[in-house]
Design a protein around this motif. Structure first.
Motif, PDB file in Angstrom:
ATOM      1  N   THR A  73       0.900  -1.230   0.112  1.00  8.78           N
ATOM      2  CA  THR A  73       0.093  -0.022  -0.097  1.00  8.78           C
ATOM      3  C   THR A  73       0.767   1.354  -0.034  1.00  8.78           C
ATOM      4  OG1 THR A  73      -0.171   0.025   2.450  1.00  8.78           O
ATOM      5  CG2 THR A  73      -1.974  -1.224   1.190  1.00  8.78           C
ATOM      6  N   GLY A  74       2.167   1.180   0.139  1.00 13.90           N
ATOM      7  CA  GLY A  74       2.958   2.365   0.160  1.00 13.90           C
ATOM      8  C   GLY A  74       4.205   2.057   0.877  1.00 13.90           C
ATOM      9  N   PRO A  75       5.320   3.211   0.626  1.00 14.16           N
ATOM     10  CA  PRO A  75       6.477   3.106   1.412  1.00 14.16           C
ATOM     11  C   PRO A  75       6.364   3.489   2.676  1.00 14.16           C
ATOM     12  CG  PRO A  75       6.232   5.094  -0.014  1.00 14.16           C
ATOM     13  CD  PRO A  75       4.982   4.475  -0.038  1.00 14.16           C
ATOM     14  N   THR A  76       7.510   2.816   3.408  1.00 16.29           N
ATOM     15  CA  THR A  76       7.462   3.310   4.840  1.00 16.29           C
ATOM     16  C   THR A  76       8.585   4.443   4.919  1.00 16.29           C
ATOM     17  OG1 THR A  76       9.292   1.425   5.452  1.00 16.29           O
ATOM     18  CG2 THR A  76       6.993   0.924   5.539  1.00 16.29           C
ATOM     19  N   ASN A  77       9.405   4.654   4.211  1.00 17.89           N
ATOM     20  CA  ASN A  77      10.561   5.603   4.371  1.00 17.89           C
ATOM     21  C   ASN A  77      10.167   6.567   3.481  1.00 17.89           C
ATOM     22  OD1 ASN A  77      11.959   3.554   5.775  1.00 17.89           O
ATOM     23  ND2 ASN A  77      12.574   2.977   3.776  1.00 17.89           N
ATOM     24  N   GLN A  78      10.233   7.967   4.049  1.00 12.28           N
ATOM     25  CA  GLN A  78       9.895   9.181   3.239  1.00 12.28           C
ATOM     26  C   GLN A  78      11.098   9.544   2.135  1.00 12.28           C
ATOM     27  OE1 GLN A  78       9.921  12.549   6.152  1.00 12.28           O
ATOM     28  NE2 GLN A  78       7.948  11.919   6.811  1.00 12.28           N
ATOM     29  N   LYS A 122      11.268  -2.158   3.240  1.00 12.79           N
ATOM     30  CA  LYS A 122      10.021  -2.178   4.253  1.00 12.79           C
ATOM     31  C   LYS A 122       9.020  -1.469   3.480  1.00 12.79           C
ATOM     32  CE  LYS A 122       8.990  -1.798   8.902  1.00 12.79           C
ATOM     33  NZ  LYS A 122       9.567  -1.229  10.036  1.00 12.79           N
ATOM     34  N   ILE A 123       7.932  -1.908   3.426  1.00 17.46           N
ATOM     35  CA  ILE A 123       6.431  -1.523   2.862  1.00 17.46           C
ATOM     36  C   ILE A 123       5.389  -1.614   3.877  1.00 17.46           C
ATOM     37  CG2 ILE A 123       7.322  -1.708   0.437  1.00 17.46           C
ATOM     38  CD1 ILE A 123       5.750  -4.409   0.414  1.00 17.46           C
ATOM     39  N   TYR A 124       4.483  -0.673   3.638  1.00 18.18           N
ATOM     40  CA  TYR A 124       3.055  -0.899   4.182  1.00 18.18           C
ATOM     41  C   TYR A 124       2.299  -1.934   3.338  1.00 18.18           C
ATOM     42  CZ  TYR A 124       4.133   3.185   7.081  1.00 18.18           C
ATOM     43  OH  TYR A 124       4.605   3.962   8.143  1.00 18.18           O
ATOM     44  N   ILE A 125       1.657  -2.832   4.213  1.00 18.11           N
ATOM     45  CA  ILE A 125       0.804  -3.822   3.490  1.00 18.11           C
ATOM     46  C   ILE A 125      -0.815  -3.783   4.042  1.00 18.11           C
ATOM     47  CG2 ILE A 125       2.723  -4.983   2.721  1.00 18.11           C
ATOM     48  CD1 ILE A 125       1.894  -7.011   5.238  1.00 18.11           C
ATOM     49  N   ASP A 126      -1.560  -4.329   3.247  1.00 21.11           N
ATOM     50  CA  ASP A 126      -2.906  -4.842   3.588  1.00 21.11           C
ATOM     51  C   ASP A 126      -2.784  -6.180   3.459  1.00 21.11           C
ATOM     52  OD1 ASP A 126      -4.020  -2.520   4.483  1.00 21.11           O
ATOM     53  OD2 ASP A 126      -4.922  -2.355   2.687  1.00 21.11           O
ATOM     54  N   TYR A 127      -3.146  -7.196   4.407  1.00 19.10           N
ATOM     55  CA  TYR A 127      -3.481  -8.427   4.102  1.00 19.10           C
ATOM     56  C   TYR A 127      -4.535  -9.245   4.748  1.00 19.10           C
ATOM     57  CZ  TYR A 127      -1.798  -8.654   9.180  1.00 19.10           C
ATOM     58  OH  TYR A 127      -1.407  -8.548  10.332  1.00 19.10           O
ATOM     59  N   TYR A 128      -5.022 -10.076   4.087  1.00 20.47           N
ATOM     60  CA  TYR A 128      -6.250 -11.132   4.652  1.00 20.47           C
ATOM     61  C   TYR A 128      -6.131 -12.313   4.237  1.00 20.47           C
ATOM     62  CZ  TYR A 128      -7.880 -10.278  -0.116  1.00 20.47           C
ATOM     63  OH  TYR A 128      -7.838 -10.099  -1.743  1.00 20.47           O
TER      64      TYR A 128
END
Length: 128
Positions: A73-78, A122-128
């Motif tokens: 869903t997006g990067p964790t690092n600016q 490292k990334i933001y995720i959604d998981y199900y």
């Protein structure tokens, strides 16, 4: 608009909102081969679309063998440009990522590279 069409539209909206609402959010990192031994399967090879679970998912080993669909869903690092690919990957939990784990899920390198650029780390995720 006909009643049948309205009912279909409402049903489609409910299904879409339910699937989005049931996803959990977290972060993902990746690790590289060798992928054996693992906490769940010892020296049994479970392939490459696998992950290690952090304490948030592990549940005293009950997570072993659980499949999750994971989406970046997006990067964790600016400052990092958008690392996400417009795809998801289905992984199987085969290992435990001990305390201090840097992500909710520690994906295999192959699984991570399916959903995001490895350079992100490292990334933001959604998981199900």
């Amino acid at each position: 608009m006909g009643m049948e069409l309205r009912v279909l539209m409402v049903m489609a909206m409910v299904i879409a909102l339910t699937s989005v609402g049931s996803a959990a959010s977290g972060t993902a990192t990746y690790y590289t081969a060798p992928y054996v031994p693992s906490s769940c399967y010892g020296y049994e090879d479970e392939g490459t679309m696998i992950a290690a679970a952090s304490d948030a998912v592990w549940n005293n080993g009950a997570a072993c063998g659980t499949y999750y669909t994971v989406t970046c869903t997006g990067p964790t690092n600016q400052g990092v440009t958008q690392p996400c690919y417009n795809t998801s990957v289905t992984i199987k939990i085969v290992d435990y990522c001990p305390s201090g784990c840097q992500g909710t899920l520690d994906l295999s390198q192959e699984a991570f590279s399916t959903i995001a650029d490895l350079n992100a780390g490292k990334i933001y995720i959604d998981y199900y």
